[in-house]
Design a protein around this motif. Sequence first.
Motif, mmCIF file in Angstrom:
data_model
loop_
_atom_site.group_PDB
_atom_site.id
_atom_site.type_symbol
_atom_site.label_atom_id
_atom_site.label_comp_id
_atom_site.label_asym_id
_atom_site.label_seq_id
_atom_site.Cartn_x
_atom_site.Cartn_y
_atom_site.Cartn_z
ATOM 1 N N LEU A 1 -32.097 -23.223 -33.710
ATOM 2 C CA LEU A 1 -32.122 -22.226 -35.018
ATOM 3 C C LEU A 1 -33.027 -22.130 -35.739
ATOM 4 N N ALA A 2 -33.883 -23.217 -36.006
ATOM 5 C CA ALA A 2 -35.348 -23.214 -36.439
ATOM 6 C C ALA A 2 -36.128 -22.182 -35.944
ATOM 7 N N LEU A 3 -36.111 -22.035 -34.796
ATOM 8 C CA LEU A 3 -37.253 -21.057 -34.004
ATOM 9 C C LEU A 3 -36.563 -19.432 -34.362
ATOM 10 N N VAL A 4 -35.300 -19.642 -34.392
ATOM 11 C CA VAL A 4 -34.646 -18.090 -34.460
ATOM 12 C C VAL A 4 -35.109 -17.662 -35.941
ATOM 13 N N GLY A 5 -34.824 -18.729 -36.987
ATOM 14 C CA GLY A 5 -35.583 -18.206 -38.398
ATOM 15 C C GLY A 5 -37.014 -18.004 -38.167
ATOM 16 N N THR A 6 -37.845 -18.566 -37.619
ATOM 17 C CA THR A 6 -39.309 -18.361 -37.463
ATOM 18 C C THR A 6 -39.428 -17.228 -36.891
ATOM 19 N N ALA A 7 -38.991 -16.724 -35.887
ATOM 20 C CA ALA A 7 -39.085 -15.619 -35.144
ATOM 21 C C ALA A 7 -38.800 -14.297 -36.098
ATOM 22 N N LEU A 8 -37.648 -14.629 -36.746
ATOM 23 C CA LEU A 8 -37.071 -13.299 -37.725
ATOM 24 C C LEU A 8 -38.020 -13.241 -38.881
ATOM 25 N N LEU A 9 -38.672 -14.444 -39.388
ATOM 26 C CA LEU A 9 -39.877 -14.270 -40.374
ATOM 27 C C LEU A 9 -41.176 -13.444 -39.927
ATOM 28 N N GLY A 10 -41.492 -13.920 -38.759
ATOM 29 C CA GLY A 10 -42.475 -13.447 -38.048
ATOM 30 C C GLY A 10 -42.377 -11.822 -37.905
ATOM 31 N N GLN A 11 -41.252 -11.556 -37.524
ATOM 32 C CA GLN A 11 -40.740 -10.115 -37.352
ATOM 33 C C GLN A 11 -41.041 -9.386 -38.573
ATOM 34 N N ARG A 12 -40.347 -9.970 -39.550
ATOM 35 C CA ARG A 12 -40.505 -9.193 -41.056
ATOM 36 C C ARG A 12 -41.891 -9.293 -41.639
#
Length: 362
Positions: free
Chosen positions: A39-50
């Motif tokens: 879940l932490a990596l999912v949030g990081t990936a979404l942040l990076g995409q934004r």
Amino acid sequence: MIDLRLAIPAAAAWVTLVLSLPVPEAVPVIATASGSGGLALVGTALLGQRRRWRRRLVSALSVAALALVAASAVTVVATLTAPHRTPGLLEHRATASVVGTVTAAPDRGAGLLRILVTQVTARGGTTEVRMPVLVTGLDAQPVGQASELPRIHDRVRVDGALSAADAGGDLAAFMTASGPVAIESRAGGLDGAAATLRAAFVRVASTLPGDGAALLPGLSVGDTSAVGGTLDGEMTSAGLSHLTAVSGANCAVVVAAVLVVGALLRIPRLPRLGAAGALLIGFVVLVTPEPSVLRASVMAFVALVLAALGRPVRALPLVSLAVVAMLLFDPWLARSFAFALSCSQRPASSSSLVRSQRSSPA
């Protein structure tokens, strides 16, 4: 270029189970840790995409997140099912009476029978369970007529000494029978029809000369009860042990036959794919879902669905999806040698046949 986006999560789930299942108390800890990390990596990936990070970095984070989520999912399933698979009564060897469903053809020569036990009566109490058990010692029991022997999916009762198997294996327990197997009820419905068809095929094959009478039922309908220890050893020594039972390759043959015949008859693509899927399901019921058959059938079915939707069909993503689906269904397959062997086989046959149907309208 080889697409590893699904292969990496599948490998992560598999390796996690292989390493964690022998240590049952570690499984829930790993499930929680990998889930939190995912879940932490999912949030990081979404942040990076934004924030428009480099595409490769975002893709790597996404694959890593998916790998951790897959590992968490299979260990959560293992955690939830473990109490029913390894109940406390298995801590010590006990005299018990078990009721369950036959999951494989009896090995009459070695006196072995695999059953999925659903009820155990021992030490004055009855416990509802769901554990795969290998019954031994049946060769020392009196054998009745063929019609009295248990068949796949029959509900049976066995009395004997019950003891736990090694933690993490595909078997939960062993039982040494103290008496003959009692058949409580024969398989009914679709399973009963499949059992009747298998029995009829075995009767016809028994009239053949030589070893073909024993080998043909196993290769065609999954009934290996006639393959004795001597013949099995000879086939293994000759490197032909794969011809003693149904394998995943049979699924490819079934799918190919339907697709080719359908194309020759100019049946439209979608009905042709649907017919192949329906016959594939019937074939799996007939031969019983052994690990190699189950893996190949899941692959073929997903390939048929993707072809019907007009999506690309590739072998490695297919086998990766099949592995994750099967590990979610039964996490202990991860430590089954037969499952590992079936997944290591080249998976391109079904996918290449189905792929050819996407561009064929008739």
